[in-house]
Design an enzyme around this catalytic site. Sequence first.
Site, PDB file in Angstrom:
ATOM      1  N   HIS A  11      32.554  45.585  35.167  1.00 28.19           N
ATOM      2  CA  HIS A  11      33.772  45.081  35.817  1.00 28.19           C
ATOM      3  C   HIS A  11      35.034  45.239  34.985  1.00 28.19           C
ATOM      4  O   HIS A  11      36.063  44.683  35.355  1.00 28.19           O
ATOM      5  CB  HIS A  11      33.632  43.600  36.169  1.00 28.19           C
ATOM      6  CG  HIS A  11      32.645  43.322  37.254  1.00 28.19           C
ATOM      7  ND1 HIS A  11      32.974  43.327  38.586  1.00 28.19           N
ATOM      8  CD2 HIS A  11      31.332  43.054  37.201  1.00 28.19           C
ATOM      9  CE1 HIS A  11      31.898  43.050  39.313  1.00 28.19           C
ATOM     10  NE2 HIS A  11      30.888  42.881  38.490  1.00 28.19           N
ATOM     11  N   LYS A  53      47.221  36.117  40.535  1.00 27.21           N
ATOM     12  CA  LYS A  53      46.016  36.627  39.880  1.00 27.21           C
ATOM     13  C   LYS A  53      45.962  35.998  38.497  1.00 27.21           C
ATOM     14  O   LYS A  53      46.914  35.318  38.094  1.00 27.21           O
ATOM     15  CB  LYS A  53      46.061  38.154  39.767  1.00 27.21           C
ATOM     16  CG  LYS A  53      47.396  38.682  39.184  1.00 27.21           C
ATOM     17  CD  LYS A  53      47.432  40.178  39.136  1.00 27.21           C
ATOM     18  CE  LYS A  53      47.717  40.844  40.468  1.00 27.21           C
ATOM     19  NZ  LYS A  53      46.657  41.654  41.006  1.00 27.21           N
ATOM     20  N   ARG A  54      44.873  36.212  37.759  1.00 27.92           N
ATOM     21  CA  ARG A  54      44.835  35.689  36.398  1.00 27.92           C
ATOM     22  C   ARG A  54      45.989  36.244  35.568  1.00 27.92           C
ATOM     23  O   ARG A  54      46.466  37.353  35.807  1.00 27.92           O
ATOM     24  CB  ARG A  54      43.498  36.066  35.730  1.00 27.92           C
ATOM     25  CG  ARG A  54      42.353  35.201  36.167  1.00 27.92           C
ATOM     26  CD  ARG A  54      42.622  33.756  35.817  1.00 27.92           C
ATOM     27  NE  ARG A  54      42.516  33.525  34.391  1.00 27.92           N
ATOM     28  CZ  ARG A  54      41.519  32.910  33.782  1.00 27.92           C
ATOM     29  NH1 ARG A  54      40.520  32.415  34.493  1.00 27.92           N
ATOM     30  NH2 ARG A  54      41.491  32.741  32.478  1.00 27.92           N
ATOM     31  N   LYS A  58      47.860  42.996  33.405  1.00 20.06           N
ATOM     32  CA  LYS A  58      48.272  42.817  34.808  1.00 20.06           C
ATOM     33  C   LYS A  58      49.794  42.772  34.939  1.00 20.06           C
ATOM     34  O   LYS A  58      50.343  42.815  36.018  1.00 20.06           O
ATOM     35  CB  LYS A  58      47.644  41.545  35.378  1.00 20.06           C
ATOM     36  CG  LYS A  58      46.109  41.614  35.452  1.00 20.06           C
ATOM     37  CD  LYS A  58      45.513  40.344  36.022  1.00 20.06           C
ATOM     38  CE  LYS A  58      44.009  40.260  35.870  1.00 20.06           C
ATOM     39  NZ  LYS A  58      43.268  40.968  36.933  1.00 20.06           N
ATOM     40  N   THR A  95      40.925  42.754  43.815  1.00 18.16           N
ATOM     41  CA  THR A  95      40.472  42.399  45.159  1.00 18.16           C
ATOM     42  C   THR A  95      41.568  41.618  45.886  1.00 18.16           C
ATOM     43  O   THR A  95      41.604  41.595  47.116  1.00 18.16           O
ATOM     44  CB  THR A  95      39.166  41.557  45.118  1.00 18.16           C
ATOM     45  OG1 THR A  95      39.312  40.551  44.116  1.00 18.16           O
ATOM     46  CG2 THR A  95      37.965  42.427  44.816  1.00 18.16           C
ATOM     47  N   LYS A 132      42.937  41.533  49.888  1.00 17.41           N
ATOM     48  CA  LYS A 132      43.153  40.331  50.697  1.00 17.41           C
ATOM     49  C   LYS A 132      44.569  40.328  51.269  1.00 17.41           C
ATOM     50  O   LYS A 132      44.798  39.914  52.407  1.00 17.41           O
ATOM     51  CB  LYS A 132      42.923  39.069  49.842  1.00 17.41           C
ATOM     52  CG  LYS A 132      41.463  38.927  49.430  1.00 17.41           C
ATOM     53  CD  LYS A 132      41.251  37.931  48.289  1.00 17.41           C
ATOM     54  CE  LYS A 132      39.885  38.142  47.650  1.00 17.41           C
ATOM     55  NZ  LYS A 132      39.716  37.461  46.360  1.00 17.41           N
TER      56      LYS A 132
HETATM   57  C1  OAK Z   1      35.605  38.939  33.760  1.00 15.49           C
HETATM   58  C2  OAK Z   1      34.962  38.742  32.572  1.00 15.49           C
HETATM   59  C3  OAK Z   1      34.414  39.804  31.891  1.00 15.49           C
HETATM   60  C4  OAK Z   1      34.490  41.060  32.421  1.00 15.49           C
HETATM   61  C5  OAK Z   1      35.139  41.271  33.622  1.00 15.49           C
HETATM   62  C6  OAK Z   1      35.693  40.210  34.287  1.00 15.49           C
HETATM   63  C7  OAK Z   1      36.379  40.385  35.589  1.00 15.49           C
HETATM   64  O1  OAK Z   1      36.606  39.418  36.310  1.00 15.49           O
HETATM   65  N1  OAK Z   1      36.724  41.612  35.968  1.00 15.49           N
HETATM   66  C8  OAK Z   1      37.345  41.843  37.248  1.00 15.49           C
HETATM   67  O2  OAK Z   1      36.317  42.096  38.213  1.00 15.49           O
HETATM   68  C9  OAK Z   1      36.825  42.263  39.516  1.00 15.49           C
HETATM   69  C10 OAK Z   1      35.645  42.407  40.438  1.00 15.49           C
HETATM   70  O3  OAK Z   1      34.983  43.605  40.199  1.00 15.49           O
HETATM   71  C11 OAK Z   1      37.772  43.444  39.570  1.00 15.49           C
HETATM   72  O4  OAK Z   1      38.315  43.538  40.855  1.00 15.49           O
HETATM   73  C12 OAK Z   1      38.885  43.291  38.546  1.00 15.49           C
HETATM   74  O5  OAK Z   1      39.645  44.462  38.496  1.00 15.49           O
HETATM   75  C13 OAK Z   1      38.303  43.013  37.175  1.00 15.49           C
HETATM   76  O6  OAK Z   1      39.331  42.733  36.256  1.00 15.49           O
END
Ligand code: OAK
Length: 824
Positions: free
Chosen positions: A360, A553-554, A559, A661, A665
């Site tokens: 991710h 978003k976070r 970002k 995501t 939305k």
């Molecule tokens: C959180 C902790 C560790 C590694 C990744 C994440 C995370 O939330 N990544 C996010 O995952 C989403 C779902 O796949 C993506 O849409 C985001 O781009 C990504 O930052």
Amino acid sequence: MKKKTLPFDKDLFKRSVLYNVKTLYRKTMEEATPQEMYQAAAYAIKDAIVDHWMTTQKAAAEQDPKIVYYMSMEFLMGRAFGNNIINLQAYKAVKDALEELDIDVNVLEDQEPDPALGNGGLGRLAACFLDSLSTLGYMAYGCGIRYKYGMFRQKIQDGYQVEVPDAWLENGNPFELRRNEYAKEVKFGGYVTMYTDDMGRTMFKQEGYQVVKAVPYDLPVIGYGNGVVNTLRIWDAEPIQCFQLDSFDKGDYQKAVEQENLASQLCEVLYPNDNHIAGKELRLKQQYFFISASVQTAVQKYMQNHDDLRKFYEKAVFQLNDTHPTVAVAELMRVLMDDYQFSWDDAWDVTTKTCCYTNHTIMAEALEKWPVDLFQRLLPRIYQIVDEINRRFVDQIMRKYTGSAGIDVQAKIRSMAILYDNQVKMAHLAIVGGHSVNGVAKLHTEILEKRELKDFYEMMPEKFNNKTNGITQRRFLLHANPLLAEWVTNKIGDGWITDLSQMDKLKAFANDKKAQNEFMEIKFKNKERLAKYILEHNGVKVDPKSIFDVQVKRLHEYKRQLLNILQVIHKYNDIKTHPSKDFYPKTYIFGAKAAAGYLTAKLTIKLINSVADVINNDPDIGGKIKVVFIEDYRVSNAELIFAAADVSEQISTASKEASGTGNMKMMLNGAVTLGTLDGANVEIVNEVGEENAFIFGLTSQEVMEYEKNGGYNPMDIYNSDPNVKKVLDMLVDGTFSEDKELFRPLYNCLLNTINSSKADQYFILKDFESYLEAQKRISDAYQDKKRWAKMALLNTASCGKFSSDRTIKEYVDEVWHLDKVELQ
Ligand code: OAK
């Protein structure tokens, strides 16, 4: 022909609510508080769910379909009440029944705390996937942790983020079921001994360990209109027995106290980091805790009605949500070898055919690596297995590459070994120990294959695949935006609820003036609803006629909320210096939580709030722009925000956002994307057409090229662009704070004069001009009402690809190979 809908007995529900108020609280409806009424209604809904839950589980037991175990440290479910009644197709019946009891369904929904067992993208994706799995009729378990405290609640005090514990279980959770009968033991620490079993085999066992009891709590996950109910099983830790003082000698007493402490700490709190690893010992304990309990359960469940564990993978698949659950690879090996006497080769065959891994993020600080000594001390038997997996894998690398012309075998080992530099590399374990590795958007998967995981891709290309993320339209349109949902259904029927590709039919209305007006009228009503929320929560009055430009978003440097707020400052200067210039009013809406220890992110929140203070109170601006920071951004208020957005800010540094995501939305709700060609934005633009989105900035190729060559020098831009210079100088001249030095760290991030290779790592200044220009294009386009309405409508009409139903279908067809469960 009228479609079949699920039966729901409204009168029974009403009676049940009254009965629950009486038996739970010894009160009548008139005496009950809104919270008590919520509890009573939620228990009544749970009664309705339980019948479906039992039917589903019975059908599954008979039909024996393959099950996906979605293993994740995070499930950001959001409120359950509204979603459950929507998926039971009982929203209207419940609303009417409550009205008859003089209760407003919205007031009731607002009584539910937001279950926030997740940080952001990865956790919310897990929640959308569960919704889709049930709706599509596949059998699934979400496996996770029942944190006592979820994601912290954010208060804004004097413009600063303050974290407040999220005691979401304070009033209990009416939807959960404690399943003591499925409790498991999980062992930590101690040492490994060898022995020979009856058959003369060498066996291993862990001794001198601490043990905790893992107790599962089950939450129902209801499919839309099909009666399928899956289970989100979250684990809590309890001490193995309530120890009695006099039954322990001194040593045991000490151990009993330690075990009790371990159990009480384990599930206390979710680590609030997004795209970043804290590397704390307790976090590794949490990981092994829920994985060991889940793996043991999956194997036992299989053994209840099968006898050949060698075929486990025909009935179970483990999807690892990022690397956090990766100890599952070694835990499954351990269970197969130590509990079921498998040989290494047989155990490895089953394990690799069972496990799959989703990546991710490519952010370096999120790559999970554990120090070997910590890992070994905490999980001695698991470490031993990882060590052997590594030994065999390194051997395989050597056999494959030794003697190949032009290949540096040592370099291959360095880049791919699981154990290297005294670290356990979890991504490498996940890749080697499974049969599928996927990224979450086309561009992201390409970057994994060509760059981040290049050596793995070259060695085992068959494992790699892409699964572009998706979102559930049930929560993010049907529940979040009832007005638009009804409009869509009136135009094209309700098939979109379970088949989002049908949104395509709306394209026929893109040039229809009446449809355009209706569409924009609904957007306006949703903007009024959000304006009301903002007035109540921020005390700021915003004009629903202004453009609602939204970035929620976070908070993370990549970002680039900082790019957004710098642009706002520039706009402020522009209006001040050209007061008579025509400018269409805009409301900039932000919402973001920062990890508690992430100083730059927290300072960015303070900056946004300080800029908001100055601009919103400047009479020269006359309300032409407003800036709002929405406190405690979470799933429940996200639903209001998405429905009201005109512009969807998706402005990450190209190559850094794996997918995103929120972008989907907002598109679903008719917002137009203002973004870089990053993550799933690329695919969004592909679907909606370039003319219906506003794209700017460096491409991922360009960013990666700069990075390869050591970055660029932002000073050149500062010195040559007076707009940039003015905006940056205002960060440190006291415009936004009495303490001129307060925002110096942000200034330094952009213009690091000591070490220019560390300056502006996220290319904010590099993209600044093109971002301003894109903002200008937006303002121009918005003033052409017809053009904007068409664009907005086409965004909703083109979002069919971005349903999590589509993503789940791809996982099922290409990776999981599940069979549907049929209900009578
Ligand atoms: C959180 C902790 C560790 C590694 C990744 C994440 C995370 O939330 N990544 C996010 O995952 C989403 C779902 O796949 C993506 O849409 C985001 O781009 C990504 O930052």
